[in-house]
Motif scaffolding. Structure first.
Motif, PDB file in Angstrom:
ATOM      1  N   TYR A 134       3.964   5.546  -5.553  1.00  0.00           N
ATOM      2  CA  TYR A 134       4.106   5.441  -7.010  1.00  0.00           C
ATOM      3  C   TYR A 134       3.069   6.296  -7.746  1.00  0.00           C
ATOM      4  CZ  TYR A 134       3.721   3.692 -11.725  1.00  0.00           C
ATOM      5  OH  TYR A 134       3.638   3.634 -13.082  1.00  0.00           O
ATOM      6  N   VAL A 135       1.819   6.182  -7.342  1.00  0.00           N
ATOM      7  CA  VAL A 135       0.752   6.929  -8.023  1.00  0.00           C
ATOM      8  C   VAL A 135       0.971   8.432  -7.882  1.00  0.00           C
ATOM      9  CG1 VAL A 135      -1.722   7.426  -8.045  1.00  0.00           C
ATOM     10  CG2 VAL A 135      -0.933   5.074  -7.770  1.00  0.00           C
ATOM     11  N   ALA A 143       8.242   5.066 -13.605  1.00  0.00           N
ATOM     12  CA  ALA A 143       7.988   3.619 -13.698  1.00  0.00           C
ATOM     13  C   ALA A 143       9.304   2.838 -13.780  1.00  0.00           C
ATOM     14  CB  ALA A 143       7.121   3.317 -14.921  1.00  0.00           C
ATOM     15  N   ALA A 144      10.254   3.349 -14.552  1.00  0.00           N
ATOM     16  CA  ALA A 144      11.562   2.688 -14.680  1.00  0.00           C
ATOM     17  C   ALA A 144      12.304   2.683 -13.343  1.00  0.00           C
ATOM     18  CB  ALA A 144      12.396   3.402 -15.743  1.00  0.00           C
ATOM     19  N   ILE A 145      12.235   3.798 -12.619  1.00  0.00           N
ATOM     20  CA  ILE A 145      12.899   3.886 -11.313  1.00  0.00           C
ATOM     21  C   ILE A 145      12.305   2.879 -10.336  1.00  0.00           C
ATOM     22  CG2 ILE A 145      13.241   5.373  -9.283  1.00  0.00           C
ATOM     23  CD1 ILE A 145      13.437   7.747 -11.264  1.00  0.00           C
ATOM     24  N   PHE A 146      10.973   2.784 -10.301  1.00  0.00           N
ATOM     25  CA  PHE A 146      10.321   1.834  -9.396  1.00  0.00           C
ATOM     26  C   PHE A 146      10.650   0.395  -9.779  1.00  0.00           C
ATOM     27  CE2 PHE A 146       8.084   5.259  -7.511  1.00  0.00           C
ATOM     28  CZ  PHE A 146       7.495   4.771  -6.352  1.00  0.00           C
ATOM     29  N   THR A 147      10.783   0.133 -11.072  1.00  0.00           N
ATOM     30  CA  THR A 147      11.153  -1.215 -11.517  1.00  0.00           C
ATOM     31  C   THR A 147      12.538  -1.600 -11.013  1.00  0.00           C
ATOM     32  OG1 THR A 147       9.814  -0.924 -13.512  1.00  0.00           O
ATOM     33  CG2 THR A 147      11.443  -2.689 -13.539  1.00  0.00           C
ATOM     34  N   ILE A 148      13.440  -0.620 -10.991  1.00  0.00           N
ATOM     35  CA  ILE A 148      14.815  -0.871 -10.528  1.00  0.00           C
ATOM     36  C   ILE A 148      14.876  -0.990  -9.013  1.00  0.00           C
ATOM     37  CG2 ILE A 148      17.132   0.140 -10.374  1.00  0.00           C
ATOM     38  CD1 ILE A 148      16.525   1.478 -13.112  1.00  0.00           C
ATOM     39  N   VAL A 149      14.151  -0.094  -8.307  1.00  0.00           N
ATOM     40  CA  VAL A 149      14.246  -0.020  -6.844  1.00  0.00           C
ATOM     41  C   VAL A 149      13.475  -1.154  -6.167  1.00  0.00           C
ATOM     42  CG1 VAL A 149      13.652   1.371  -4.823  1.00  0.00           C
ATOM     43  CG2 VAL A 149      14.633   2.470  -6.847  1.00  0.00           C
ATOM     44  N   LEU A 150      12.264  -1.474  -6.672  1.00  0.00           N
ATOM     45  CA  LEU A 150      11.435  -2.500  -6.054  1.00  0.00           C
ATOM     46  C   LEU A 150      11.532  -3.806  -6.834  1.00  0.00           C
ATOM     47  CD1 LEU A 150       8.189  -0.483  -5.243  1.00  0.00           C
ATOM     48  CD2 LEU A 150       9.977  -1.161  -3.658  1.00  0.00           C
ATOM     49  N   GLY A 180       0.808  -1.219   0.000  1.00  0.00           N
ATOM     50  CA  GLY A 180       0.000   0.000   0.000  1.00  0.00           C
ATOM     51  C   GLY A 180       0.840   1.267   0.000  1.00  0.00           C
ATOM     52  N   LEU A 181       1.859   1.299   0.850  1.00  0.00           N
ATOM     53  CA  LEU A 181       2.735   2.466   0.925  1.00  0.00           C
ATOM     54  C   LEU A 181       3.403   2.714  -0.421  1.00  0.00           C
ATOM     55  CD1 LEU A 181       4.341   4.696   2.388  1.00  0.00           C
ATOM     56  CD2 LEU A 181       5.955   2.918   3.136  1.00  0.00           C
ATOM     57  N   VAL A 201       1.934  11.111 -10.981  1.00  0.00           N
ATOM     58  CA  VAL A 201       1.103  12.263 -11.347  1.00  0.00           C
ATOM     59  C   VAL A 201       1.901  13.556 -11.230  1.00  0.00           C
ATOM     60  CG1 VAL A 201      -0.972  13.591 -10.776  1.00  0.00           C
ATOM     61  CG2 VAL A 201      -1.032  11.086 -10.698  1.00  0.00           C
ATOM     62  N   ILE A 202       2.708  13.667 -10.158  1.00  0.00           N
ATOM     63  CA  ILE A 202       3.544  14.864  -9.996  1.00  0.00           C
ATOM     64  C   ILE A 202       4.550  14.969 -11.136  1.00  0.00           C
ATOM     65  CG2 ILE A 202       5.332  15.940  -8.559  1.00  0.00           C
ATOM     66  CD1 ILE A 202       3.841  14.859  -6.114  1.00  0.00           C
ATOM     67  N   ALA A 203       5.178  13.832 -11.475  1.00  0.00           N
ATOM     68  CA  ALA A 203       6.139  13.820 -12.589  1.00  0.00           C
ATOM     69  C   ALA A 203       5.467  14.215 -13.896  1.00  0.00           C
ATOM     70  CB  ALA A 203       6.773  12.436 -12.712  1.00  0.00           C
TER      71      ALA A 203
END
Length: 286
Positions: A155-156, A203-210, A149-150, A160-162
């Motif tokens: 991410y969402v 999305a790419a950053i989250f794919t790498i980090v998580l 959830g966090l 949106v900010i990005a």
């Protein structure tokens, strides 16, 4: 000729100064608002829910100012706040589905009985209730009641900010053909492309980090988030044009009101919430 050239230089310099001042206000406002927002999201629980309640209250206050004539504003704002509190109580005491149903029902009921309440803008009263309460309940549900959830909320929000930053910066730098000039004269196709690129970067950053995030699914989701966020932005612009106002409020320097700041979020959150509810998984796990 010299006078015309001089006047043009003065006008250009004045425009640049205005844009710079506006950008400075935006940056300062964002730096002030970002730390408490991040802290509330990180803490979660009751603190996060109360924070969302405060934000929703500010949004409904601005809605009341938009949709009601001056003599009706106090009554309209009171009705909106009562509806919001009822929906939040239903969601927190029973379940979030009950809160969502309450939002839909209260919006419809208030529209039906608005004449008895002496509210002028019947349709917009229901729109204000539904368009505010459902997204705010959605983000509370995502933060507290789903796996990851966090991470999903972060991410969402960052997507949106990005999107906003990418669209704003690219549109200002490149310019070019307008997206929908009759609705929002400042939005361009270049800005839309910049928003998509910025969202895909997140999305790419989250794919790498998580390690649990799945890139093949997140990239198309990033594009969808950008498109839906831009639709929300355009919808809010059209509503402000309908009511002949520049900003929904003056609470945030450089941004206007809270509605001006979260317009894209208000269209993205219901769709993401529905998608997670149907799939039973966070979008990060698709």
């Amino acid at each position: 000729m010299k006078k015309i050239f001089k006047d043009n230089r003065i006008n250009y310099a004045s425009t640049l100064n205005e844009r710079f001042d506006d950008l400075c206000k935006r940056v300062i406002s964002s730096l002030v608002l970002l730390p408490p927002t991040v802290l509330l999201i990180w803490i979660g629980g009751l603190a996060f829910e109360l924070g969302i309640l405060v934000i929703a209250s500010c949004m409904l206050w601005e809605w009341g100012g938009l949709i009601a004539i001056p003599s009706d504003r106090y009554r309209t704002r009171l009705i909106l706040v009562v509806a919001m509190l009822a929906c939040f109580l239903m969601a927190l005491v029973f379940c979030f589905s009950a809160g969502m149903v309450c939002a839909l029902l209260s919006g419809s009921i208030f529209v039906i009985f608005a004449k008895n309440l002496r509210i002028v803008k019947l349709f917009w009263l229901g729109v204000a209730i539904i368009a505010t309460i459902i997204p705010t309940l959605g983000i509370v549900w995502m933060r507290s009641h789903i796996e990851f959830g966090l991470e999903t909320v972060i991410y969402v929000i960052t997507s949106v900010i990005a999107t906003d930053i990418g669209a704003y910066a690219t549109g200002k730098i490149i310019g070019g053909p307008k997206l929908l000039p009759k609705v929002s004269p400042s939005k361009t196709w270049a800005g839309l492309a910049g928003g998509i690129a910025a969202s895909m970067l997140i999305a790419a950053i989250f794919t790498i980090v998580l390690k649990d995030a799945r890139g093949p699914a997140l990239l198309p989701i990033a594009i969808c988030i950008t498109l839906v966020a831009q639709i929300g932005d355009l919808l809010e612009s059209s509503i402000k044009r309908h009511f002949n106002v520049k900003d929904s409020g003056t609470l945030i320097p450089g941004h206007g009101g809270v509605l001006d700041r979260v317009d894209g979020m208000m269209t993205v959150l219901p769709i993401i919430t529905l998608a997670i509810w149907i799939s039973g998984r966070s979008v990060l796990q698709w």
